[in-house]
Design a protein around this motif. Structure first.
Motif: not given
Length: 271
Positions: A30-32, A213-217, A234-235
């Motif tokens: 699952f990818l942001d 995988l994701g970077d945001d809140l 987390v990125v």
């Protein structure tokens, strides 16, 4: 949540450990999108996939179930990625579409679209006098971008958003990277969307390892939802913050390297 400095690098410190945790299990990815598959850019409409990332995703989807989970509107997300054979979850999971026409739209969210319409008009009026503030209407949310607002006036943007929400108690505010999202105040988010897709794909058993995988809140909801049963990566980007993720990647380039590692694990190669 773990402080960022305690989250090990997926590619450096714990690469072999990570591969061991995947051994013997089917990995579902699952990818942001923004900040994960594509770098954060000044204008959101310019956030396009690189040729290398697109080639990686094409190959990845041949070996694993793949879903793209984003705050972007579903049609916009689908247009940016442009791949068949993957799931798309837009508007933070309020609308989902899969291969073969399978789709889902949260009924409670649909009922609040007229209220979002009203809030959008009020936000436009309230932000008109703040240079750089930009509204982006999505089907299930209104994004208030303040990336181009003078630093000293960022608080004004939030006060306008809060004033509008005070008149619309069935809506809520969430935050991201220099953006406020006005959404239906419903217990639904990226983590709930991931759970829905796992059920839809019949990937709920112990033999499956969900990896997000994701970077945001907003990705923290997915990390929390998968604690104890999956893995969160987390990125980091340019911002360090507490996170519920298990591992870290430095940037979009490291995301691509990690995905290529998974392709190699499955016996494939990126062309």
């Amino acid at each position: 949540m773990r402080p960022m400095r305690e989250v090990p690098s997926a590619l450096l410190a714990r690469r072999e450990e990570l591969l061991r945790r995947m051994a013997g299990r089917q990995v579902a990815l699952f990818l942001d999108y923004d900040g994960t598959l594509s770098p954060i850019v000044p204008n959101p409409e310019d956030a396009r996939l690189s040729d290398a990332m697109r080639a990686t995703l094409v190959t990845l989807a041949r070996h694993y179930p793949v879903a793209i989970v984003s705050g972007r509107d579903l049609p916009v997300l689908r247009g940016f990625v442009g791949l068949e054979g993957v799931y798309y979850a837009g508007s933070h999971g309020f609308e989902i579409e899969g291969p073969g026409g399978q789709s889902f739209e949260l009924e409670e969210g649909r009922a609040l679209v007229p209220e979002l319409d009203a809030a959008q008009k009020e936000l436009a009026a309230g932000l008109e006098a703040i240079p750089g503030a930009k509204l982006e209407r999505k089907r299930f949310s209104v994004a208030v971008h303040w990336r181009h607002v003078e630093v000293g006036r960022a608080g004004e943007v939030e006060r306008v958003v809060d004033a509008v929400l005070a008149r619309h108690p069935r809506l809520r505010k969430s935050g991201g990277k220099k953006v406020f999202e006005v959404q239906p105040d419903i217990d639904w988010h990226k983590g709930r969307a991931v759970q829905w897709m796992l059920r839809a794909l019949r990937l709920e058993g112990e033999a499956v390892l969900p990896v997000y995988l994701g970077d945001d809140l907003t990705d923290e909801d997915a990390f929390k939802e998968l604690e104890g049963r999956g893995l969160g990566l987390v990125v980091r980007g340019e911002v360090e913050r507490p996170t519920a993720a298990d591992y870290a990647l430095a940037d979009v380039d490291e995301v691509r390297q990690f995905l290529e590692l998974l392709i190699t694990r499955a016996g494939g190669t990126v062309r």
